[in-house]
Design a protein around this motif. Structure first.
Motif, mmCIF file in Angstrom:
data_model
loop_
_atom_site.group_PDB
_atom_site.id
_atom_site.type_symbol
_atom_site.label_atom_id
_atom_site.label_comp_id
_atom_site.label_asym_id
_atom_site.label_seq_id
_atom_site.Cartn_x
_atom_site.Cartn_y
_atom_site.Cartn_z
ATOM 1 N N ARG A 1 83.484 -34.917 -49.170
ATOM 2 C CA ARG A 1 82.984 -34.498 -48.303
ATOM 3 C C ARG A 1 83.172 -33.989 -47.267
ATOM 4 N NH1 ARG A 1 83.744 -38.020 -43.497
ATOM 5 N NH2 ARG A 1 81.926 -39.002 -42.577
ATOM 6 N N ASN B 1 77.577 -35.501 -47.221
ATOM 7 C CA ASN B 1 78.124 -36.203 -48.290
ATOM 8 C C ASN B 1 77.588 -35.941 -49.863
ATOM 9 O OD1 ASN B 1 80.312 -37.662 -46.950
ATOM 10 N ND2 ASN B 1 77.767 -37.758 -45.577
ATOM 11 N N TYR C 1 78.429 -42.472 -47.721
ATOM 12 C CA TYR C 1 79.568 -42.805 -47.144
ATOM 13 C C TYR C 1 78.736 -44.088 -46.415
ATOM 14 C CZ TYR C 1 83.301 -41.937 -44.267
ATOM 15 O OH TYR C 1 83.984 -42.672 -42.712
#
Length: 152
Positions: free
Chosen positions: A81, A91, A95
């Protein structure tokens, strides 16, 4: 694992394992201890997903295998990330829950046991991460991951 592969499911909420700042690369040896608690709701959702996957693959006794698979751990899922600035994140999984999403970065799954280890809701999976990230460009970073399941 491919982002479209439902054969990899999480047993608990994700946690931050390693935080790398490219402006401060080469922190040397670091340790982190993390405990994951097996979430019963995730296990039930995983049974449904595995059941569909196994039936699509024409696997005999799909439901029985889905239940056994959803109640086991074989490794630790890791994925990047990237935080570029205060407003921009990239991401590779959804997320903050770690759900599947389309990405060209595959999830890394270090296998932790030769055979999946049976778990149940409430069990804790204690994991130790050892990192050695040097500033020497000719020496790659090294990682050691170890852990155990602690039943309730």
């Amino acid at each position: 694992f491919n982002c479209r592969d439902e054969g990899l499911q999480l047993l608990s909420d994700p946690v931050l394992v390693e935080d790398i700042s490219f402006a401060e690369i080469g922190k040397g040896f670091q340790k982190k201890e993390v405990t994951f608690t097996v979430d019963g709701i995730r296990v039930e959702e995983n049974i449904k997903r595995f059941d569909v996957e196994f039936k699509n693959g024409r696997i005999d006794e799909a439901r029985k295998l889905a239940i056994a698979t959803a109640n086991s751990v074989s490794g630790i899922a890791l994925w990047p990330r990237l935080t570029l600035d205060d407003d921009t994140d990239i991401n590779s999984r959804h997320y903050p829950d770690g759900g599947h999403q389309k990405s060209h970065w595959q999830t890394v799954l270090p296998i932790m046991s030769p055979e999946p280890v049976a778990v149940k809701e409430g069990d804790q999976i204690a994991v130790n991460f050892d990192f050695d990230v040097t500033s020497e460009v000719t020496r790659p970073p090294s990682y050691k991951i170890s852990g155990c399941v602690e039943g309730i």
